[in-house]
Each structure stands twice: as C-alpha cells, then as structure tokens.
Motif scaffolding. Structure first.
Motif, PDB file in Angstrom:
ATOM      1  N   ALA A 455       0.716  -1.307   0.199  1.00  0.00           N
ATOM      2  CA  ALA A 455       0.067   0.119   0.034  1.00  0.00           C
ATOM      3  C   ALA A 455       0.906   1.204   0.200  1.00  0.00           C
ATOM      4  CB  ALA A 455      -0.922   0.052   1.085  1.00  0.00           C
ATOM      5  N   ALA A 458       2.189   1.682  -3.648  1.00  0.00           N
ATOM      6  CA  ALA A 458       1.582   2.075  -4.475  1.00  0.00           C
ATOM      7  C   ALA A 458       1.425   3.633  -4.314  1.00  0.00           C
ATOM      8  CB  ALA A 458       0.059   1.416  -4.192  1.00  0.00           C
ATOM      9  N   GLY A 490      -3.366   2.219  -7.662  1.00  0.00           N
ATOM     10  CA  GLY A 490      -4.551   1.066  -8.074  1.00  0.00           C
ATOM     11  C   GLY A 490      -4.024   0.113  -8.988  1.00  0.00           C
ATOM     12  N   PHE A 491      -5.008  -0.885  -8.948  1.00  0.00           N
ATOM     13  CA  PHE A 491      -4.686  -2.001  -9.959  1.00  0.00           C
ATOM     14  C   PHE A 491      -5.232  -1.883 -11.311  1.00  0.00           C
ATOM     15  CE2 PHE A 491      -4.021  -4.008  -5.870  1.00  0.00           C
ATOM     16  CZ  PHE A 491      -3.222  -4.826  -5.962  1.00  0.00           C
ATOM     17  N   PHE A 504       5.507 -12.251 -10.231  1.00  0.00           N
ATOM     18  CA  PHE A 504       4.806 -11.016 -10.853  1.00  0.00           C
ATOM     19  C   PHE A 504       4.834  -9.903 -10.266  1.00  0.00           C
ATOM     20  CE2 PHE A 504       1.657  -7.770 -11.741  1.00  0.00           C
ATOM     21  CZ  PHE A 504       1.907  -7.687 -13.142  1.00  0.00           C
ATOM     22  N   THR A 505       5.984  -8.866 -10.729  1.00  0.00           N
ATOM     23  CA  THR A 505       6.057  -7.665 -10.209  1.00  0.00           C
ATOM     24  C   THR A 505       6.084  -6.374 -10.923  1.00  0.00           C
ATOM     25  OG1 THR A 505       7.419  -6.094  -8.701  1.00  0.00           O
ATOM     26  CG2 THR A 505       8.462  -7.865 -10.242  1.00  0.00           C
ATOM     27  N   GLY A 510      10.994  -4.977  -7.126  1.00  0.00           N
ATOM     28  CA  GLY A 510      10.052  -5.963  -6.487  1.00  0.00           C
ATOM     29  C   GLY A 510      10.385  -7.430  -6.611  1.00  0.00           C
ATOM     30  N   PHE A 513       6.730 -11.869  -4.890  1.00  0.00           N
ATOM     31  CA  PHE A 513       6.368 -13.009  -3.955  1.00  0.00           C
ATOM     32  C   PHE A 513       5.382 -12.631  -2.829  1.00  0.00           C
ATOM     33  CE2 PHE A 513       9.857 -15.391  -5.625  1.00  0.00           C
ATOM     34  CZ  PHE A 513       9.113 -16.608  -5.919  1.00  0.00           C
ATOM     35  N   VAL A 516       1.583 -13.575  -3.267  1.00  0.00           N
ATOM     36  CA  VAL A 516       1.877 -15.142  -3.249  1.00  0.00           C
ATOM     37  C   VAL A 516       1.528 -15.701  -1.951  1.00  0.00           C
ATOM     38  CG1 VAL A 516       2.888 -17.271  -3.963  1.00  0.00           C
ATOM     39  CG2 VAL A 516       3.008 -15.393  -5.414  1.00  0.00           C
ATOM     40  N   ALA A 539      -6.638   1.442  -4.065  1.00  0.00           N
ATOM     41  CA  ALA A 539      -7.114  -0.002  -3.891  1.00  0.00           C
ATOM     42  C   ALA A 539      -7.509  -0.487  -2.499  1.00  0.00           C
ATOM     43  CB  ALA A 539      -5.938  -0.924  -4.380  1.00  0.00           C
TER      44      ALA A 539
HETATM   45  P1  ADP Z   1       6.078  -7.178  -5.445  1.00  0.00           P
HETATM   46  O1  ADP Z   1       5.510  -6.167  -4.044  1.00  0.00           O
HETATM   47  O2  ADP Z   1       7.426  -7.824  -5.007  1.00  0.00           O
HETATM   48  O3  ADP Z   1       6.127  -6.552  -6.562  1.00  0.00           O
HETATM   49  P2  ADP Z   1       3.482  -8.355  -4.720  1.00  0.00           P
HETATM   50  O4  ADP Z   1       3.297  -9.991  -5.189  1.00  0.00           O
HETATM   51  O5  ADP Z   1       3.465  -7.938  -3.327  1.00  0.00           O
HETATM   52  O6  ADP Z   1       5.131  -8.512  -5.374  1.00  0.00           O
HETATM   53  O7  ADP Z   1       2.836  -7.526  -5.653  1.00  0.00           O
HETATM   54  C1  ADP Z   1       2.777  -7.941  -7.087  1.00  0.00           C
HETATM   55  C2  ADP Z   1       2.295  -6.594  -7.828  1.00  0.00           C
HETATM   56  O8  ADP Z   1       0.976  -6.234  -7.516  1.00  0.00           O
HETATM   57  C3  ADP Z   1       3.033  -5.236  -7.524  1.00  0.00           C
HETATM   58  O9  ADP Z   1       4.447  -5.304  -8.393  1.00  0.00           O
HETATM   59  C4  ADP Z   1       1.995  -4.369  -7.935  1.00  0.00           C
HETATM   60  O10 ADP Z   1       1.910  -4.011  -9.312  1.00  0.00           O
HETATM   61  C5  ADP Z   1       0.766  -4.981  -7.623  1.00  0.00           C
HETATM   62  N1  ADP Z   1       0.094  -4.431  -6.265  1.00  0.00           N
HETATM   63  C6  ADP Z   1       0.382  -5.031  -5.153  1.00  0.00           C
HETATM   64  N2  ADP Z   1      -0.308  -4.233  -4.150  1.00  0.00           N
HETATM   65  C7  ADP Z   1      -0.865  -3.282  -4.863  1.00  0.00           C
HETATM   66  C8  ADP Z   1      -1.247  -1.873  -4.210  1.00  0.00           C
HETATM   67  N3  ADP Z   1      -1.878  -1.880  -3.016  1.00  0.00           N
HETATM   68  N4  ADP Z   1      -1.902  -0.981  -5.118  1.00  0.00           N
HETATM   69  C9  ADP Z   1      -1.621  -1.138  -6.587  1.00  0.00           C
HETATM   70  N5  ADP Z   1      -0.566  -2.195  -6.995  1.00  0.00           N
HETATM   71  C10 ADP Z   1      -0.549  -3.398  -5.911  1.00  0.00           C
END
Ligand code: ADP
Length: 555
Positions: A455, A458, A490-491, A504-505, A510, A513, A516, A539
């Motif tokens: 969070a 982001a 946001g996503f 996936f990052t 990043g 993980f 996951v 988000a």
């Molecule tokens: P990492 O933090 O290493 O990238 P995560 O599995 O925690 O791996 O997250 C994967 C991806 O999901 C992030 O790279 C990001 O693009 C997206 N993501 C995760 N949490 C958020 C969030 N709160 N807001 C927007 N995107 C997010």
C-alpha cells in the motif's frame, strides 16, 4: 551357406547302420557326421551344427525323440528323418505330426534313405530361399531401405546392398569419407556379412584432398581406381591402392559411383561382377547416380537430425540454467528484503543499547528497564521473523489464539517510524475491539507487513499518501473482516489478473512473492481475499477470517 554343403548327422547305437547310411549318401553332396548315442550326437552338433538329423528312435539312454526335442530347442528349423522298427512305428508317426520330416522303416533299402534325404534337402533349400527372398524384397524398395535405416552406417550399407541387388553385382564396397571426424573407412559386403576397414588418418586426409581436387561427378566404368580423376597421376597410386576393395583386380571392369550432394562428396561406391563380359548400360549408370543422390540426401537429413537433437539438448540446458539463474536472482532480492527487515530490528536494538549506555554513564537508571525490555522484545520479534521465513518455506504452522485488533495496532506502531512510511498517513477507520483469532502470529505479521508495504509503495507518486484500515466483526457468520485501502495507483486490470502469480512484479526492486505469500497465509487460516480497485483510484484489499471462540483469548 551354399546348398551343396548341407550337413547331415546320422545317429544310431549300431555302428553298422551309421556307416550304411554314410555310404548311401556318399554321392548326395552333403557333409556327414556320425554318432552312436543321443549325448554324443548333442556334443557333435555343439561343434558342427547340422541341417538334417537321421536318427534311430530306440536307443539306450536318450532315445531319438528326446534327442530331436533337445536339438530343436536351439535349432527349430532342423530337418529330421526317423529310422524305426515296426514296434516304434506309432511313435515315429506322432513325431512327424509334431514336425519331423519323414521316417523310414528298418530294415530299409539304400534307395529309400536317399529319397528321404533328397526330400529333406529340398525342404531345406526352399526354406533358405524364402528367407533370402524376404530379405531381397525388403531391399528392392530404396525408400524402404532409406526409411528403415536410422543410423549412418546401416543407411550406407543398405544402400550399397540395394545398388548391388539392382545391378546384379557380386561384389560391393563403399569408401566412406567422414570429413568432420577426419576419418574414413572401407566397408565391403561379403557372403558372411560386412568387412569394415578403418583407414589411417593420413590416408583419410589425402583422400579428402584428392576428392576435392579431382571432381568426380557421375558413376563411371573403370578398370582400376587410378582411372578416376581424383586418383589420376603417378603420385596418387598409393592412395588409390589404399582404398582398393579386396575383390577388385586391376584390369577387370568395375563401376565407381560417387555419393555426393551440392558439391560435397560423402562416399565412393564400387560394384564388381563375377563375369567380366557383363555390359553396363547408360541406364544402369543413371540408376546408380539416382541411388547415390538419394543416399547423399538421406545422409544429409541424418546429420540435420543429429544437429537438431544437439541444438534441442543445448536449448534444454540453457532453459535449466535460466531457471537456476532466476531462482538465484529471486533469492538475492529476497535476501535484500530480509536484510532490510533485520536491519530495522537491529536499529531498534542498537538505539536502545546506546541509550542504555548513555544513561548508565550518566548514572540515570530509571529508564534502563524499559530499554532492556524493548531490546528483548525486538530480539524476540527478530526470532519470530526469521522463524517465520522458515515456516513459510516448510509450510509448517504453529497456532495460538491472539487478538487481531491488538496485532494490527502493534503492526502499525512498528511500521509508522519506518522510512517507507515516512510521508504516509495511516488511519484506523474502525477496529472492533476483542477479535479473537486462532492463528500463527508470525504468519499474520508477515501478511500485514506485506499488505502495508504494498500500500505504501502504491502511493509513492500520489499527492495524498494515505492508508486506511478497518477491522470489523461479521458476527452473523462468526467471521471478521480486515480491509486495507490506499490512495495509490490502483490495480490496472492486467496487473490485477497476474498480481497473485509468483514472480509477478511491476516494481524495479520487487520480487513478486508478496501477494503469493499473502494468499497462502490467508488460505492456511481458512480465509478469503478480494481486491477492489480501479486504476488511478487506489485499492482496497479485503480479507475475511473465521473468529476463534472468545474464551480462548489470553488475558
Ligand atoms: P512485489 O511487491 O514484489 O511487486 P507482490 O506480489 O507483493 O510483489 O505484488 C505484485 C504486484 O501487484 C506489484 O508489483 C504491484 O504491481 C501490484 N500491487 C500489489 N499491491 C498493490 C496495491 N496496493 N496497489 C496497486 N498495486 C499493487
């Protein structure tokens, strides 16, 4: 084996019968052995396998039928003629039903035994011919030959046999030039099989050079190898001699067929004939030229296949190496993250230690207990953090009943002073007190750290960097809900689809993980996780967990 050399074994315990049969067959053009008992017959066959057994039925020890049964175990095609007296006539008839060729009644006329032997030899000849025909049928179709041969050497020898068969050649050899390996060999087809002669490396090199210089385009009739352009000239005599097939006599015509494709010569085939008056027509040479081209093409295909197999193997190796590298990189990033977390803990310990030191020096003892207990707690947290890493790896889980509301407050207190959260406002919108939760506390800490970290990440570019948490009971179903919202990017839809996938990052540093691990922890605690988000509008991650029985909450 030539049919005039069939071998016959005569077995009878009376020597006179054995010599009588020998005499009777003297002019039949067969080799004859004699034995006076079953065991003697077996050891004789051991040394010289026979094609036909003429045996008495009644003999002491091993009788004729037992003998034949033993012989047939190793050689089922052996022909048998039983000699029998009237008393054993029925046994002889039974034996014939089981595959013996014939029987003659004792005492017999010599003409009778000769006739029986001729019938048996005819049967043997027919059997030999039909097996030869099957072999020839197979060889008559070049495609079949090329298709069924799946290694270089059988491709070469089958093609040579094919050419010999079609040209009615009695002799055939092929000189194989293996340029890549720097080796060459001469293979000759004989009645008994193949003779393979490896050429010395020097000869192989000389041969390759000669072939390159003196072009040999088409099949040609020659009377010596020296007639061929690559071997013309005095100095090449030795080279020509070193590859001369054993059957080739200077002055006697033979055919030389180059096996080539696109300028590269891979072999040189030689065919010879018993009868020197055989005429080789232009059509024969054309046929041989086509055969040779087909062979050359098949050899090319085989090399390509080999190369493809090798390339595929290399590709697999590279793939494995890449996976290994990726694993190492992931481990590296994870170590950096772990290092970062441990540093935070160590920072707290070090800070408290220096405060303790400072205060002791100043003889101020009133806060010492607080510093020590903070250090002890932090060290405890470090232990849990590292233990947690182990647990996540092994999937083990130690449950205790904890209070979720309390846990969340502790986490927020711990995160707030961290650099990552420096400009981030954390709001607690609602926390229903007293939420008992049966959980693995270190895993829940890990879950919350990951969600808060994401969070915060982001919101890096947001004007307003805010994280809001809400924890409320859903008393109707004995569950409670934890929601963490942020004012971040946001996503986007495609990110949301993959966000919970391993590795996936979208972040530079990043490791992909975090989510996951979050999902795994939520699953292990019987919970659910949902993401509500729109690109550019922050988000909200909503997690629902089952509550534990209230009484279990520690004081
Ligand atoms: P990492 O933090 O290493 O990238 P995560 O599995 O925690 O791996 O997250 C994967 C991806 O999901 C992030 O790279 C990001 O693009 C997206 N993501 C995760 N949490 C958020 C969030 N709160 N807001 C927007 N995107 C997010």
């Amino acid at each position: 084996m030539s049919d005039s050399r069939f071998r016959v074994l005569v077995v009878d315990d009376e020597e006179v019968v054995v010599s009588l049969v020998r005499d009777a067959l003297e002019d039949e053009g067969v080799d004859i052995d004699g034995a006076l008992s079953g065991p003697e017959a077996l050891s004789c066959i051991e040394k010289n396998p026979c094609d036909l057994i003429i045996t008495d039925i009644r003999m002491p020890g091993m009788d004729g039928i037992q003998l034949v049964t033993r012989v047939r175990e190793k050689n089922p095609d052996v022909q048998v003629i039983f000699m029998t007296g009237y008393a054993n006539l029925n046994s002889a008839k039974d034996a014939i039903k089981q595959g013996a060729s014939d029987y003659i009644m004792k005492p017999f006329e010599l003409v009778e035994i000769r006739q029986a032997v001729r019938r048996a030899l005819d049967a043997l000849r027919q059997a030999a011919e039909s097996s030869q025909t099957a072999k020839l049928n197979h060889l008559t179709d070049l495609n079949q030959v090329l298709f069924t041969a799946n290694d270089r050497s059988s491709l070469i020898t089958s093609s040579l046999q094919f050419a010999m068969l079609h040209q009615k050649a009695h002799f055939g050899s092929i000189v194989v030039l293996d340029g890549d390996q720097g080796s060459s060999s001469v293979i000759t087809v004989t009645d008994d099989g193949l003779i393979h002669v490896e050429l010395p490396q020097e000869t192989a090199m000389g041969l390759a050079g000669a072939m390159e210089r003196g072009r040999l385009e088409r099949p040609a009739v020659i009377s010596a190898i020296g007639d061929l352009p690559p071997f013309a000239g005095n100095r090449r005599e030795a080279l020509a001699e070193s590859i001369r097939p054993p059957w080739m006599t200077p002055g006697v015509s033979a055919v030389a067929v180059p096996v080539r494709r696109a300028g590269d010569i891979s072999a040189l085939m030689f065919l010879g004939f018993q009868d020197d008056t055989v005429t080789i027509r232009e059509a024969d040479l054309t046929f041989l030229s086509i055969t040779a081209t087909q062979l050359a093409m098949s050899l090319d295909n085989l090399s390509l296949l080999d190369e493809t197999r090798q390339a595929y193997r290399r590709l697999k190796e590279l793939q494995d190496e890449t996976i290994e590298l990726e694993k190492m990189a992931t481990r590296g990033q994870l170590s950096a993250e772990i290092g970062h977390e441990l540093n935070n803990f160590l920072g707290v310990v070090a800070g408290n230690l220096s405060l303790l030191d400072f205060n002791v020096k100043k003889q101020k003892f009133e806060n010492i207990e607080r510093y020590v207990s903070t250090m002890t707690e932090t060290i405890e947290k470090m232990k849990r953090f590292t233990g947690n890493l182990m647990d996540l790896r092994t999937g083990s889980s130690a449950r205790e009943t904890l209070s979720f509301d309390q846990t969340i407050r502790e986490v927020i207190d711990y995160l707030r002073p961290q650099k990552r959260f420096r400009d981030v406002s954390i709001f607690v919108a609602r926390i229903d007190e007293d939420i008992p939760f049966e959980a693995d506390s270190t895993q829940i800490l890990q879950l919350l750290y990951n969600l808060f970290n994401n969070a915060a990440d982001a919101t890096i570019d947001s004007d307003r960097r805010e994280i809001t948490v809400r924890v409320e009971k859903k008393s109707d179903r004995g569950r409670f809900r934890f929601a963490i919202s942020d004012t971040g990017i946001g996503f986007p839809e495609d990110v949301l689809r993959k966000a919970f996938n391993e590795k996936f990052t979208t972040k530079k540093t990043g490791h992909g993980f975090g989510l996951v691990v979050c999902r795994r922890i939520v699953d292990q605690h019987g919970g659910t996780v949902n993401v509500h988000s729109q690109q550019g509008q922050g988000a909200t991650i909503v997690i629902e967990f089952p509550m534990a029985a209230k009484e279990a909450v520690p004081a």
